[in-house]
Enzyme design. Structure first.
Site, PDB file in Angstrom:
ATOM      1  N   ARG A   1      -7.212  17.248   8.151  1.00 39.70           N
ATOM      2  CA  ARG A   1      -7.240  16.015   8.940  1.00 39.70           C
ATOM      3  C   ARG A   1      -6.076  15.111   8.541  1.00 39.70           C
ATOM      4  O   ARG A   1      -5.134  14.908   9.302  1.00 39.70           O
ATOM      5  CB  ARG A   1      -8.584  15.292   8.744  1.00 39.70           C
ATOM      6  CG  ARG A   1      -8.860  14.197   9.793  1.00 39.70           C
ATOM      7  CD  ARG A   1      -8.168  12.885   9.508  1.00 39.70           C
ATOM      8  NE  ARG A   1      -8.590  12.283   8.246  1.00 39.70           N
ATOM      9  CZ  ARG A   1      -8.057  11.190   7.745  1.00 39.70           C
ATOM     10  NH1 ARG A   1      -7.064  10.565   8.380  1.00 39.70           N
ATOM     11  NH2 ARG A   1      -8.470  10.704   6.576  1.00 39.70           N
TER      12      ARG A   1
ATOM     13  N   HIS B   1     -10.121   7.915  -2.213  1.00 37.12           N
ATOM     14  CA  HIS B   1      -9.140   8.592  -1.352  1.00 37.12           C
ATOM     15  C   HIS B   1      -7.781   8.012  -1.738  1.00 37.12           C
ATOM     16  O   HIS B   1      -7.394   6.941  -1.268  1.00 37.12           O
ATOM     17  CB  HIS B   1      -9.486   8.301   0.114  1.00 37.12           C
ATOM     18  CG  HIS B   1      -8.580   8.951   1.110  1.00 37.12           C
ATOM     19  ND1 HIS B   1      -8.907  10.114   1.766  1.00 37.12           N
ATOM     20  CD2 HIS B   1      -7.356   8.590   1.574  1.00 37.12           C
ATOM     21  CE1 HIS B   1      -7.926  10.442   2.603  1.00 37.12           C
ATOM     22  NE2 HIS B   1      -6.967   9.523   2.495  1.00 37.12           N
TER      23      HIS B   1
ATOM     24  N   HIS C   1      -3.698   8.022  -2.321  1.00 43.30           N
ATOM     25  CA  HIS C   1      -2.373   8.536  -1.963  1.00 43.30           C
ATOM     26  C   HIS C   1      -1.422   8.364  -3.148  1.00 43.30           C
ATOM     27  O   HIS C   1      -1.589   7.462  -3.971  1.00 43.30           O
ATOM     28  CB  HIS C   1      -1.837   7.809  -0.725  1.00 43.30           C
ATOM     29  CG  HIS C   1      -2.497   8.236   0.544  1.00 43.30           C
ATOM     30  ND1 HIS C   1      -1.799   8.759   1.618  1.00 43.30           N
ATOM     31  CD2 HIS C   1      -3.797   8.245   0.911  1.00 43.30           C
ATOM     32  CE1 HIS C   1      -2.645   9.063   2.595  1.00 43.30           C
ATOM     33  NE2 HIS C   1      -3.868   8.757   2.190  1.00 43.30           N
TER      34      HIS C   1
ATOM     35  N   ASN D   1      -1.813  12.409   0.202  1.00 45.86           N
ATOM     36  CA  ASN D   1      -2.804  12.250  -0.856  1.00 45.86           C
ATOM     37  C   ASN D   1      -2.348  12.967  -2.118  1.00 45.86           C
ATOM     38  O   ASN D   1      -1.444  13.797  -2.090  1.00 45.86           O
ATOM     39  CB  ASN D   1      -4.134  12.871  -0.412  1.00 45.86           C
ATOM     40  CG  ASN D   1      -4.756  12.142   0.742  1.00 45.86           C
ATOM     41  OD1 ASN D   1      -4.247  12.186   1.856  1.00 45.86           O
ATOM     42  ND2 ASN D   1      -5.853  11.470   0.491  1.00 45.86           N
TER      43      ASN D   1
ATOM     44  N   CYS E   1      -0.329   8.074   6.797  1.00 47.33           N
ATOM     45  CA  CYS E   1      -1.018   7.328   7.849  1.00 47.33           C
ATOM     46  C   CYS E   1      -0.015   6.861   8.893  1.00 47.33           C
ATOM     47  O   CYS E   1       0.956   6.181   8.543  1.00 47.33           O
ATOM     48  CB  CYS E   1      -1.752   6.130   7.251  1.00 47.33           C
ATOM     49  SG  CYS E   1      -2.536   5.054   8.482  1.00 47.33           S
TER      50      CYS E   1
END
Length: 319
Positions: free
Chosen positions: A21, A213, A215, A255, A246
């Site tokens: 994703r 999450h 990065h 990430n 993003c």
């Protein structure tokens, strides 16, 4: 002799792979559907237990994920993997449920600036709009998890006040959501900030399960992982070969690489259930399929266990 106190870390963590994703959505070149499915199957061989497989957004918003239904339906035989999908609205949630997804992740920003770019509405408006998604999920027997993007820093507004994050978590609690992912979308967080934020949130919301999450935009992702571990966090997202970014956050990179995260945790004695050898092989294969990586240290330098022949010191001295 003074005793050195060891850092207390969880014995086991759960890693959710988000490259299908978060990673794929950042790729400008179309990835054929069959290749996406192949990559998911490669990841499934490594011992990874959870995958964020796609996002059910409008195809015009993220063309790379327009084949979401086909990808999800093609891997339903992988029953050992828990698949989740990001959904922006009720229509996306219904598409995800119809395709076979059993866990939805809600899409929310921490700041109005990012929310307006990402969802074309304010944070409060976006969150209040989740009610019909949660109702649909409950009727369908599907789980729902929340998220907060740019939770530790926004590229438009800078540092995000902890009070704002607390307000968002409070609203999630009122909606019956008991899992929230805190996303450092542009890699603006630091370990002290992570530790302090989680300390306050865990104290104020003891029934909430928080996941991270992170990065690696500025190279602090693993340091932030360690800070979260020290607060007892056991759920982490990562992306194979560091893919990601993003489209609504300028400068965002991928990430933390799954192989880097799993390797670092293993070296500290934290169990992940992932086979590092198989994961490294999968990472190399996926880099070949994608054509690049997003900054994988393990693919660059290898694991700590990779040793080299000793230098022939004596022979050099004799010369």
């Amino acid at each position: 002799m003074n005793r050195v106190e060891e850092i207390k870390l969880p014995e086991k963590v759960v890693i959710c792979e988000v490259a299908p994703r978060d990673g794929f959505q950042a790729e400008e070149t179309w990835i054929p559907t069959e290749r996406k499915i192949h990559i998911v199957r490669e990841l499934a061989k490594t011992g990874i237990q959870s995958i964020e497989i796609t996002s059910f957004v409008h195809p015009k918003a993220i063309p790379q994920l327009k084949d979401a239904e086909q990808v999800v339906k093609s891997v339903q035989d992988l029953t050992d993997i828990k698949f989740r999908a990001l959904v922006p609205n009720v229509k996306g949630a219904q598409r995800a449920i119809d395709a076979g997804i059993t866990k939805l992740k809600l899409m929310l920003s921490a700041t109005d600036s990012h929310s307006l770019s990402n969802a074309n509405c304010s944070v409060e408006e976006a969150q209040l709009g989740f009610a019909p998604i949660i109702e649909l999920a409950a009727k369908s027997g599907v789980k729902v998890g929340g998220s907060i993007s740019v939770a530790f820093g926004c590229p438009y507004e800078g540092k995000v006040p902890l009070e704002r994050i607390s307000t968002i978590v409070e609203r999630y609690t009122e909606m019956g959501v008991n899992e929230v992912s805190l996303a450092d979308t542009t890699g603006m967080a630091n370990p002290k900030q992570i530790y302090t934020t989680l300390g306050v949130l865990k104290k104020n919301f003891p029934q909430m399960t928080f996941s991270m999450h992170l990065h690696n935009t500025r190279g602090l992702a693993f340091s932030n992982v360690l800070a979260a571990l020290q607060q007892g966090i056991i759920h982490f997202d990562s992306s194979i070969i560091g893919l990601g970014g993003c489209p609504y956050a300028p400068g965002a990179s991928g990430n933390i690489a799954t192989e880097d995260l799993a390797h670092g945790l293993a070296e500290m004695g934290v169990e992940t259930g992932i086979n590092l050898d198989k994961l490294t092989i999968a990472a190399r294969n996926i880099r070949e399929l994608i054509g690049h990586d997003g900054g994988s240290y393990i693919l660059q330098a290898g694991p700590f266990s990779q040793l080299y022949d000793k230098p022939h010191v004596q022979e050099k001295l004799e010369k």
